[in-house]
Enzyme design. Structure first.
Site, PDB file in Angstrom:
ATOM      1  N   GLU A   1      44.635 -33.878  11.810  1.00  0.00           N
ATOM      2  CA  GLU A   1      43.511 -34.639  11.270  1.00  0.00           C
ATOM      3  C   GLU A   1      42.207 -34.158  11.904  1.00  0.00           C
ATOM      4  O   GLU A   1      42.152 -33.879  13.096  1.00  0.00           O
ATOM      5  CB  GLU A   1      43.724 -36.119  11.576  1.00  0.00           C
ATOM      6  CG  GLU A   1      42.613 -37.038  11.103  1.00  0.00           C
ATOM      7  CD  GLU A   1      42.838 -38.483  11.519  1.00  0.00           C
ATOM      8  OE1 GLU A   1      42.280 -39.376  10.867  1.00  0.00           O
ATOM      9  OE2 GLU A   1      43.571 -38.723  12.514  1.00  0.00           O
TER      10      GLU A   1
ATOM     11  N   LYS B   1      41.575 -40.411   3.066  1.00  0.00           N
ATOM     12  CA  LYS B   1      42.337 -41.351   3.883  1.00  0.00           C
ATOM     13  C   LYS B   1      42.132 -42.779   3.383  1.00  0.00           C
ATOM     14  O   LYS B   1      41.008 -43.260   3.284  1.00  0.00           O
ATOM     15  CB  LYS B   1      41.899 -41.221   5.341  1.00  0.00           C
ATOM     16  CG  LYS B   1      42.713 -42.048   6.334  1.00  0.00           C
ATOM     17  CD  LYS B   1      42.200 -41.776   7.741  1.00  0.00           C
ATOM     18  CE  LYS B   1      42.991 -42.516   8.798  1.00  0.00           C
ATOM     19  NZ  LYS B   1      42.437 -42.244  10.165  1.00  0.00           N
TER      20      LYS B   1
ATOM     21  N   CYS C   1      47.226 -39.914   9.365  1.00  0.00           N
ATOM     22  CA  CYS C   1      47.283 -40.714  10.589  1.00  0.00           C
ATOM     23  C   CYS C   1      47.614 -42.185  10.351  1.00  0.00           C
ATOM     24  O   CYS C   1      48.761 -42.544  10.134  1.00  0.00           O
ATOM     25  CB  CYS C   1      45.963 -40.536  11.350  1.00  0.00           C
ATOM     26  SG  CYS C   1      46.103 -40.902  13.130  1.00  0.00           S
TER      27      CYS C   1
END
Length: 263
Positions: free
Chosen positions: A45, A111, A145
């Site tokens: 990331e 995300k 994540c």
């Protein structure tokens, strides 16, 4: 129908804090060393900066330097290249994962779950849609994540037809919560009967937070095929479609799942 095996490489590395040029140079050296040995290269990331909340200075447009770098490196090394970076799009900031093909075409995933504990939602806009890529007819879903903590966002929405074969998580996940990272990666593999590739950075970031890596490649039964902690390394694994299909056929758990509509 059986599909050809695919090779995937997880680049577990330290990241130089907020230094795009140094990170791109370092990562290119690692990718060049993989030439001819893999089909997909997964970076952590925010691979150009580390997990920084400074997008006003560090974000890039879609046609910025890092995107041009990804196009060139993917083409020269004949790999699919993926990882997330800060993108500025019409005045809005995204933690965006790019799926770059060797021919210069690309897909993107923003995300969905922003890490409120670190104030990520104060700077970035959450994504609204999943992204499932295709490589040699394999279906590969991208996640970033904190998305890992929210299983509904990842799971198959219909018990009749699995939507993907591989889940990829690119992360900057701190060592203090590494037990959650490792446990949830295995859980996502087991509940979706798919391969899971979790790629995490190592080392301390600019906020003095230590990351142990613990990158993992996991099979559809939840067995860990490869795992590495603390050290800079690259995990390369060949994923077998035959193994995936045997698992789903021998243990047809997916068909007993719940159908739902993802908002």
């Amino acid at each position: 129908m059986l599909l050809p095996d695919i090779r995937i490489s997880a680049v577990q590395t330290n990241l130089i804090w907020e230094n795009r040029d140094a990170n791109l140079k370092m990562l290119e050296n690692k990718i060049v060393a993989l030439r001819g040995q893999t089909d997909i290269v997964v970076l952590p990331e925010m691979f150009t900066t580390g997990f920084s909340m400074n997008p006003a200075i560090l974000s890039e447009p879609l046609e910025g330097r890092t995107m041009k770098w990804m196009k060139r490196v993917a083409a020269e090394n004949r790999v699919v290249l993926t990882g997330s970076l800060m993108i500025e799009d019409e005045g809005t900031y995204f933690n965006r994962m790019i799926w770059m093909l060797p021919d210069g075409n690309y897909g993107e995933y923003n995300k969905r779950h922003l890490f409120g504990f670190a104030g990520e939602q104060s700077w970035f806009t959450p994504g609204e849609a999943r992204f499932i890529a295709s490589v040699n007819r394999w279906k590969i879903q991208l996640q970033i994540c904190y998305d890992l903590r929210f299983p509904v966002w990842a799971r198959h929405s219909s018990p009749d037809t699995p939507e993907f074969d591989v889940l990829i998580y690119a992360a900057n996940w701190p060592e203090k919560r590494s037990t959650a990272w490792k446990t949830l990666l295995q859980a996502r593999a087991i509940e979706n009967q798919c391969y899971v590739v979790g790629v995490n950075r190592v080392g301390k970031d600019g906020n003095d937070i230590y990351h142990s890596g613990d990158s993992m490649i996991i099979d559809p039964l939840g067995e860990v095929l490869q795992h590495a902690a603390h050290d800079e390394t690259i995990l390369t694994e060949t994923l077998s479609y035959d193994t995936l299909q045997q698992c789903r056929h021998q243990f047809p758990f997916l068909r007993d799942g719940d159908a739902f509509i993802r908002l």
